[in-house]
Design an enzyme around this catalytic site. Structure first.
Site, PDB file in Angstrom:
ATOM      1  N   ASN A  18       0.769  -1.457  -0.133  1.00 34.50           N
ATOM      2  CA  ASN A  18       0.008   0.029  -0.025  1.00 34.50           C
ATOM      3  C   ASN A  18       0.842   1.088  -0.037  1.00 34.50           C
ATOM      4  O   ASN A  18       1.939   1.098   0.451  1.00 34.50           O
ATOM      5  CB  ASN A  18      -1.009   0.074   1.135  1.00 34.50           C
ATOM      6  N   ILE A  19       0.355   2.297  -0.734  1.00 33.11           N
ATOM      7  CA  ILE A  19       1.239   3.731  -0.895  1.00 33.11           C
ATOM      8  C   ILE A  19       0.013   4.667  -0.474  1.00 33.11           C
ATOM      9  O   ILE A  19      -0.845   4.915  -1.031  1.00 33.11           O
ATOM     10  CB  ILE A  19       1.563   3.776  -2.296  1.00 33.11           C
ATOM     11  N   GLU A  20       0.411   5.297   0.632  1.00 32.52           N
ATOM     12  CA  GLU A  20      -0.314   6.515   0.934  1.00 32.52           C
ATOM     13  C   GLU A  20      -0.124   7.543   0.672  1.00 32.52           C
ATOM     14  O   GLU A  20       1.021   7.832  -0.098  1.00 32.52           O
ATOM     15  CB  GLU A  20      -0.497   6.630   2.537  1.00 32.52           C
ATOM     16  N   CYS A  43      -4.097   0.972  -2.492  1.00 29.60           N
ATOM     17  CA  CYS A  43      -4.009  -0.488  -1.712  1.00 29.60           C
ATOM     18  C   CYS A  43      -2.873  -1.528  -2.414  1.00 29.60           C
ATOM     19  O   CYS A  43      -2.543  -1.451  -3.684  1.00 29.60           O
ATOM     20  CB  CYS A  43      -5.183  -1.269  -1.786  1.00 29.60           C
ATOM     21  N   GLU A  48      -3.083  -4.731  -2.948  1.00 25.38           N
ATOM     22  CA  GLU A  48      -3.767  -5.526  -3.882  1.00 25.38           C
ATOM     23  C   GLU A  48      -3.757  -5.046  -5.275  1.00 25.38           C
ATOM     24  O   GLU A  48      -3.396  -5.648  -6.382  1.00 25.38           O
ATOM     25  CB  GLU A  48      -5.154  -5.935  -3.340  1.00 25.38           C
ATOM     26  N   CYS A  76     -10.403  -4.529   0.484  1.00 23.93           N
ATOM     27  CA  CYS A  76     -11.413  -3.126   0.233  1.00 23.93           C
ATOM     28  C   CYS A  76     -12.383  -3.718  -0.909  1.00 23.93           C
ATOM     29  O   CYS A  76     -12.137  -4.510  -1.837  1.00 23.93           O
ATOM     30  CB  CYS A  76     -11.091  -1.940   0.349  1.00 23.93           C
ATOM     31  N   CYS A  98     -10.682  -2.884  -4.321  1.00 22.16           N
ATOM     32  CA  CYS A  98      -9.795  -4.199  -4.564  1.00 22.16           C
ATOM     33  C   CYS A  98     -10.437  -5.314  -5.312  1.00 22.16           C
ATOM     34  O   CYS A  98     -10.203  -5.736  -6.193  1.00 22.16           O
ATOM     35  CB  CYS A  98      -8.938  -4.476  -3.538  1.00 22.16           C
TER      36      CYS A  98
END
Length: 140
Positions: A46-48, A57, A59, A94, A97
């Site tokens: 995941n990359i915020e 996300c 996935e 989620c 995804c």
């Protein structure tokens, strides 16, 4: 990796991918490992983003990486997650995804492994996780 990637190996790749997560805001790190039907594995994390909405996300990172390299047929995905520095907890993908999975995967056979260790995980099908999912076949 060979065509015979074990569930354990797939989970281990997801655990390693989690180490690359960029999570300066939530500190909730997720790793994924996507297995193609021909045995190739694509890791993702995941990359915020400070704007939250542009975050991605793990996935979807794995799927988009795979698709951008030409992969279109998938067999399974392993997902691991937990707070930075903490233990892994069972975490399901989620809804966004799940919808991406529906675009590329057979809901009856695509396996989703929700893992807390290489030896402790639950196995789900996409169909079970996204009942009555809408996909490409609905537009045919």
């Amino acid at each position: 990796m060979s065509k015979s990637v074990s569930d354990r190996e797939l989970i281990e790749v997801a655990m390693k991918a989690r180490e690359m997560a960029y999570t300066p805001y939530s500190h909730f790190q997720v790793g994924a490992a996507l297995l193609t039907k021909d045995g190739k594995v694509y890791p993702g994390c995941n990359i915020e983003n400070a704007g939250y909405t542009p975050s991605n996300c793990a996935e979807r990172t794995a799927f988009f990486k795979a698709v951008s390299e030409g992969a279109r047929e998938f067999a399974a995905i392993a997902i691991v997650a937990g707070m930075e520095g903490g233990e892994l907890i069972r975490t399901a993908p989620c809804g966004v995804c799940r919808q991406v999975m529906m675009e590329f995967c057979d809901p009856e056979t695509f396996r989703i492994l929700l893992a807390v260790s290489p030896d402790q995980y639950e196995e789900w099908t996409l169909e079970r996780m996204l009942p009555l999912g809408f996909g490409p076949k609905d537009l045919a």
